[in-house]
Design an enzyme around this catalytic site. Structure first.
Site: not given
Ligand SMILES: NC(=O)c1ccc[n+]([C@@H]2O[C@H](COP(=O)([O-])OP(=O)(O)OC[C@H]3O[C@@H](n4cnc5c(N)ncnc54)[C@H](OP(=O)(O)O)[C@@H]3O)[C@@H](O)[C@H]2O)c1
Length: 304
Positions: A67, A72, A97, A130, A167, A189, A218-219, A258, A266
């Protein structure tokens, strides 16, 4: 779009381990029949420290969905990492995006071309708009979105993108798009994580058969230490990150966490060997708001 390119269901989960790498075993099906990996690698700020090596690490541990976004400023590094890793293009799912300052037919197409050039590819698996607006004072945002969506449809019809979506669009941003759309957006998104589940938007997306995907699942580490999550993690012998990601995917929501180290990357893929109970899903869904980024599509100021 011809009817033959549409298949009905979006909620079917199918296993395609051989194509997606050993660990990213699950995929979610979009309304046009395209399968997207349930877990992608989120690259916002991911290449700041180690550059393209971080992307190579992600590919190494099994990510096949990358992504990124024009915003970015890492598409070039991603393109180089993919070339160096040497994986066949068709084994990857690459999403980029278009930044809201690049809305409008010509600018959007230019943004798409620039992304492709940097990523060293001639097509994208998915392209998203976006954000719906550049600022609160973006007076003609709805008309601009309609024109931009028509350009997205052209890219889709020309088979330059396999799926198109949005998004940070809430139902009141999606409705004007649907008014003139010939091809329905396939995905939206959104910021979604325990503590910020935007249930009203989720309900609407489900009704419209648009897949909701979670950014900051994961905030951005803000909810990782939550003791209510830790209690469930202890029961399964899993990490808090794994509980947060399992929660979303179990609700049918693909995620794009991320992480910086191969060990964390992993860990974030290893979430399909246990299942949360219905009561745990309910409990995590009802945790009062926590960990919100502070970014709201009607309140952001991307162009001062
Ligand atoms: N569409 C949009 O507007 C939008 C907005 C924001 C983000 N996104 C996308 O969503 C992706 C993910 O969101 P995000 O980067 O904001 O946040 P996130 O994935 O929710 O959280 C990332 C944070 O969690 C930490 N982390 C990751 N895995 C961990 C683990 N197993 N154990 C402990 N800590 C862990 C990371 O630390 P380390 O990095 O130090 O490992 C980092 O600090 C972005 O990269 C981007 O691709 C999209």
């Amino acid at each position: 779009m011809s009817e033959s390119r549409i298949t009905e269901t979006i909620e079917k989960t199918v296993s395609k381990a051989e194509e997606l790498g050993e660990r990213a075993q699950k995929v979610f099906r979009l309304s046009n029949g395209v399968d997207i990996p349930a877990i992608g690698y989120g690259t916002y700020l991911a290449t700041e420290k180690d550059g393209k090596q971080t992307i190579i690490d992600a590919l190494n541990v099994g990510y096949r969905y990358i992504d990124t976004a024009a915003f970015y400023k890492n598409e070039e590094q991603i393109g180089e990492a993919i070339a160096e890793y040497g994986i066949p293009r068709e084994q990857l799912f690459i999403c980029s995006k278009v930044w809201p300052t690049m809305l409008g037919r010509e600018k959007l197409k230019q943004s798409f071309e620039d992304s492709c050039n940097k990523l060293k590819t001639d097509y994208l698996d998915m392209l998203l708009i976006h954000w719906p607006k550049v600022s609160q004072n973006d007076a003609n945002w709805a008309e601009k979105l309609q024109e931009s969506w028509a350009a997205m449809e052209e890219l889709y019809d020309d088979e330059k993108v396999r799926a198109i979506g949005l998004s940070n669009f809430l139902p009141h941003h999606i409705r004007p798009v649907l008014e003139t759309a010939k091809v329905k957006p396939m995905l939206d998104q959104l910021e979604l994580h325990v503590g910020y589940m935007q249930e009203y938007a989720l309900q609407y997306l489900k009704k419209e058969k648009i897949v909701a995907q979670a950014w900051s699942p994961l905030g951005r580490a803000r909810v990782l230490g939550d003791e209510r999550v830790s209690a469930i993690a202890g029961k399964y012998g899993k990490s808090n990150a794994q509980i947060l990601l399992r929660y979303l995917t179990q609700r049918g929501i693909p995620v794009i966490p991320k992480a910086s180290t191969p060990q964390r990357m992993k860990e974030n893929l290893e979430i399909f060997d246990f299942k949360l109970t219905e009561d745990e899903i309910s409990y995590l869904s009802c945790i009062p708001e926590t960990g919100w980024s502070g970014e709201h599509p009607d309140m952001v100021e991307w162009e001062k």
